[in-house]
Design an enzyme around this catalytic site. Structure first.
Site, PDB file in Angstrom:
ATOM      1  N   ASP A 129     -22.729  43.630  69.574  1.00 58.27           N
ATOM      2  CA  ASP A 129     -21.538  45.162  69.749  1.00 58.27           C
ATOM      3  C   ASP A 129     -21.120  45.531  70.038  1.00 58.27           C
ATOM      4  O   ASP A 129     -21.560  45.982  71.284  1.00 58.27           O
ATOM      5  CB  ASP A 129     -22.430  45.325  68.296  1.00 58.27           C
ATOM      6  CG  ASP A 129     -21.634  46.492  66.910  1.00 58.27           C
ATOM      7  OD1 ASP A 129     -20.219  46.370  67.518  1.00 58.27           O
ATOM      8  OD2 ASP A 129     -22.644  47.253  66.474  1.00 58.27           O
ATOM      9  N   LEU A 165     -30.156  24.616  78.066  1.00 57.51           N
ATOM     10  CA  LEU A 165     -30.266  26.063  77.138  1.00 57.51           C
ATOM     11  C   LEU A 165     -29.396  25.170  76.128  1.00 57.51           C
ATOM     12  O   LEU A 165     -28.452  24.389  76.054  1.00 57.51           O
ATOM     13  CB  LEU A 165     -29.655  26.574  78.294  1.00 57.51           C
ATOM     14  CG  LEU A 165     -29.409  27.696  76.769  1.00 57.51           C
ATOM     15  CD1 LEU A 165     -30.471  28.395  76.863  1.00 57.51           C
ATOM     16  CD2 LEU A 165     -27.872  28.872  77.645  1.00 57.51           C
ATOM     17  N   HIS A 184     -13.096  42.784  73.067  1.00 58.20           N
ATOM     18  CA  HIS A 184     -13.570  41.386  73.122  1.00 58.20           C
ATOM     19  C   HIS A 184     -13.133  40.717  73.941  1.00 58.20           C
ATOM     20  O   HIS A 184     -13.982  40.002  74.526  1.00 58.20           O
ATOM     21  CB  HIS A 184     -13.074  41.520  72.381  1.00 58.20           C
ATOM     22  CG  HIS A 184     -13.087  41.293  70.820  1.00 58.20           C
ATOM     23  ND1 HIS A 184     -14.484  42.104  69.900  1.00 58.20           N
ATOM     24  CD2 HIS A 184     -12.062  42.059  69.265  1.00 58.20           C
ATOM     25  CE1 HIS A 184     -14.072  42.865  69.151  1.00 58.20           C
ATOM     26  NE2 HIS A 184     -12.512  42.472  68.878  1.00 58.20           N
TER      27      HIS A 184
HETATM   28  C1  FPP Z   1     -18.356  43.247  67.783  1.00 57.46           C
HETATM   29  O1  FPP Z   1     -17.626  44.467  68.486  1.00 57.46           O
HETATM   30  C2  FPP Z   1     -17.730  42.152  68.608  1.00 57.46           C
HETATM   31  C3  FPP Z   1     -16.962  40.998  67.911  1.00 57.46           C
HETATM   32  C4  FPP Z   1     -17.196  41.111  66.062  1.00 57.46           C
HETATM   33  C5  FPP Z   1     -16.852  40.324  68.115  1.00 57.46           C
HETATM   34  C6  FPP Z   1     -17.616  38.862  69.531  1.00 57.46           C
HETATM   35  C7  FPP Z   1     -16.561  38.254  70.090  1.00 57.46           C
HETATM   36  C8  FPP Z   1     -16.916  37.852  71.250  1.00 57.46           C
HETATM   37  C9  FPP Z   1     -17.800  39.063  72.692  1.00 57.46           C
HETATM   38  C10 FPP Z   1     -15.850  37.371  72.517  1.00 57.46           C
HETATM   39  C11 FPP Z   1     -15.869  35.521  71.403  1.00 57.46           C
HETATM   40  C12 FPP Z   1     -16.547  35.132  71.550  1.00 57.46           C
HETATM   41  C13 FPP Z   1     -16.573  33.909  71.385  1.00 57.46           C
HETATM   42  C14 FPP Z   1     -18.046  32.489  71.233  1.00 57.46           C
HETATM   43  C15 FPP Z   1     -15.268  33.220  72.212  1.00 57.46           C
HETATM   44  P1  FPP Z   1     -16.886  45.622  67.627  1.00 57.46           P
HETATM   45  O2  FPP Z   1     -15.318  45.322  67.560  1.00 57.46           O
HETATM   46  O3  FPP Z   1     -17.705  45.299  66.138  1.00 57.46           O
HETATM   47  O4  FPP Z   1     -17.527  46.472  68.583  1.00 57.46           O
HETATM   48  P2  FPP Z   1     -17.579  48.681  67.820  1.00 57.46           P
HETATM   49  O5  FPP Z   1     -18.606  48.749  67.107  1.00 57.46           O
HETATM   50  O6  FPP Z   1     -17.548  49.062  68.960  1.00 57.46           O
HETATM   51  O7  FPP Z   1     -15.988  48.384  67.362  1.00 57.46           O
END
Ligand code: FPP
Length: 253
Positions: free
Chosen positions: A26, A137, A43
């Site tokens: 997050d 892993l 992301h």
């Molecule tokens: C949460 O941060 C993150 C996500 C919903 C997406 C996570 C995805 C990745 C790290 C990359 C893609 C993964 C793969 C497997 C290819 P947020 O957007 O909620 O952050 P915020 O709370 O600051 O808004």
């Protein structure tokens, strides 16, 4: 029969290095906002952290790393962000599977598959098949996953396989083989970055006795040193699984 005994049915072995780490990645959006960048840049940078975590966990001897990439509820995000994330999954799968395979990493995806585009599902199936025999892993990506969905789909699958259970008593041993992560022990350590202290419908069943670690660090800034701090915190925990302190043997960590 379940591969691993449930933490409520028997006291699991406790290792100094967690066997299974589950993470909620997050803070990508806020990381980007702080830099006056679009959310999607967070992301993209998050993928770099993901890569580093896989490498670090592999080197530390962690056996299972499970990452929450997209929750059942993330479909509620703006359409452009959802599309970007789908594109990113596809690109990352295309680009990384070869490298994961070479390192002996087994890739698994948990979650619903019926809401993803067919090309993503094909790519997921190919990646899983290709790495299935690897013994290093196990990297699990939770995508369109929800903890409640998991318990419900397991119940439905059990009742399909054993209709007689509808009138009988369902116990843990009957249900757990149908849960999405029946191939792994329950997580020892749960890490959530980004400052929120909640589970957000992640592995609800499996986190019953997991040690929880929350950090304010945003996911793109989370690195090996941060991981080590999380593991050090885990090592200081007394994992009693319902017992008293006096019943525990001296920890060797
Ligand atoms: C949460 O941060 C993150 C996500 C919903 C997406 C996570 C995805 C990745 C790290 C990359 C893609 C993964 C793969 C497997 C290819 P947020 O957007 O909620 O952050 P915020 O709370 O600051 O808004």
């Amino acid at each position: 029969m379940a591969l691993f005994k449930s933490s409520t049915q028997a006291v699991p072995e406790v290792a100094c290095v967690p066997r299974h780490i589950a993470m909620i990645m997050d803070g990508n959006g806020r990381w980007a906002k702080k830099r006056f960048l679009p959310r999607v840049a967070g992301h993209k940078q998050g993928v770099e952290t993901l890569r580093e975590m896989v490498k670090a966990c592999d080197e530390l001897g962690v056996e299972f790393l499970t990452l929450f990439a997209f929750s059942s509820e993330n479909w509620r995000r703006p359409q452009e962000e959802v599309s970007f994330l789908m594109g990113l999954f596809l690109t990352v799968l295309e680009r990384e599977v070869n490298k994961l395979d070479k390192k002996g990493i087994r890739l698994k995806l948990i979650g619903r598959r019926d809401r993803f585009a067919p090309e993503i599902v094909r790519m997921i199936e190919a990646a899983e098949a290709r790495t299935a025999a690897n013994t290093g892993l196990t990297l699990t990506i939770a995508a369109d996953y929800g903890g409640r969905w998991d318990v419900l789909q397991a119940t439905q699958a059990l009742l399909r396989a054993r209709p007689d259970f509808a009138t009988g008593t369902v116990d843990e041993d009957a249900l757990t083989p149908y849960l999405a992560m029946s191939y792994a022990p329950e997580p020892d350590l749960f890490v959530r970055t980004g400052g929120e202290a909640r589970i957000s419908n992640f592995l609800l069943w499996q986190l019953a006795y997991t040690e929880l670690y929350f950090t304010d660090v945003f996911w793109p800034d989370f690195d090996r040193a941060q991981l080590q701090i999380a593991i050090d915190s885990y090592r200081q925990r007394e994992r009693r699984f319902g017992r008293t302190s006096e019943q525990l043997k001296e920890s060797a960590c």
